[in-house]
Design a protein around this motif. Sequence first.
Motif, PDB file in Angstrom:
ATOM      1  N   CYS A  50      17.882  55.705 -19.029  1.00  0.00           N
ATOM      2  CA  CYS A  50      19.703  54.683 -19.166  1.00  0.00           C
ATOM      3  C   CYS A  50      20.631  55.169 -20.237  1.00  0.00           C
ATOM      4  N   HIS A  52      21.820  52.947 -22.025  1.00  0.00           N
ATOM      5  CA  HIS A  52      22.133  51.856 -22.883  1.00  0.00           C
ATOM      6  C   HIS A  52      21.111  52.050 -24.536  1.00  0.00           C
ATOM      7  N   ARG A  53      19.460  52.538 -23.253  1.00  0.00           N
ATOM      8  CA  ARG A  53      18.721  52.671 -24.218  1.00  0.00           C
ATOM      9  C   ARG A  53      17.876  54.276 -24.553  1.00  0.00           C
ATOM     10  N   THR A  55      15.685  54.691 -22.246  1.00  0.00           N
ATOM     11  CA  THR A  55      14.846  54.557 -21.566  1.00  0.00           C
ATOM     12  C   THR A  55      14.583  55.166 -19.937  1.00  0.00           C
ATOM     13  N   CYS A  74      18.528  49.311 -13.701  1.00  0.00           N
ATOM     14  CA  CYS A  74      17.659  49.887 -14.511  1.00  0.00           C
ATOM     15  C   CYS A  74      16.741  48.404 -14.873  1.00  0.00           C
ATOM     16  N   THR A  76      15.166  48.158 -17.398  1.00  0.00           N
ATOM     17  CA  THR A  76      14.525  47.488 -18.998  1.00  0.00           C
ATOM     18  C   THR A  76      15.741  46.316 -19.404  1.00  0.00           C
ATOM     19  N   HIS A  77      17.414  46.836 -19.233  1.00  0.00           N
ATOM     20  CA  HIS A  77      18.216  45.413 -19.613  1.00  0.00           C
ATOM     21  C   HIS A  77      19.084  45.194 -17.925  1.00  0.00           C
ATOM     22  N   ALA A  79      20.979  46.922 -16.339  1.00  0.00           N
ATOM     23  CA  ALA A  79      22.193  47.539 -15.684  1.00  0.00           C
ATOM     24  C   ALA A  79      22.473  47.752 -13.992  1.00  0.00           C
ATOM     25  N   PRO A  92      24.720  46.715 -19.923  1.00  0.00           N
ATOM     26  CA  PRO A  92      25.093  46.756 -21.439  1.00  0.00           C
ATOM     27  C   PRO A  92      25.509  47.984 -20.996  1.00  0.00           C
TER      28      PRO A  92
HETATM   29  S1  FES Z   1      17.946  50.330 -21.634  1.00  0.00           S
HETATM   30 FE1  FES Z   1      18.471  49.790 -19.595  1.00  0.00          FE
HETATM   31  S2  FES Z   1      20.512  48.951 -19.938  1.00  0.00           S
HETATM   32 FE2  FES Z   1      19.856  48.372 -21.513  1.00  0.00          FE
END
Ligand code: FES
Length: 122
Positions: A50, A52-53, A55, A74, A76-77, A79, A92
């Motif tokens: 991702c 974003h981070r 992951t 995603c 994790t958060h 997206a 994000p």
């Molecule tokens: S790690 Fe994918 S939206 Fe935050």
Amino acid sequence: MADHERIVCESAALVEGGRGMRFDVPGQDRVVPCFAIRFDGEVVAYVNSCPHRGTELDWQHGEFFDESGLYLICATHGAAFDPASGECVSGPCAGERLFRIGIREEHGRVVLESDTGAAQSS
Ligand code: FES
């Protein structure tokens, strides 16, 4: 098919908006996790990271699509990504993109193209 190309899976293993196929690509200093999915009839592959981070995206092993089958999500958060372009359309990292890698279908198989660029992705 050239010697240095790699078969990822049978074409039939990838159904529209369904489960993806995870696979690894050797990078410069590590193995790069990737995945392939089918969307709009085409097979598309991205690095499983991702923007974003960093992951991995799948919410269960090999599950990348949301319940509508229209977006990659995603875990994790949350997206959401356009499966065709890899662009994040909400969440994000909106406006950023998944890193696309070269893949194609040939004789009923999904084939990783020789120069995927995955080694330079991160
Ligand atoms: S790690 Fe994918 S939206 Fe935050």
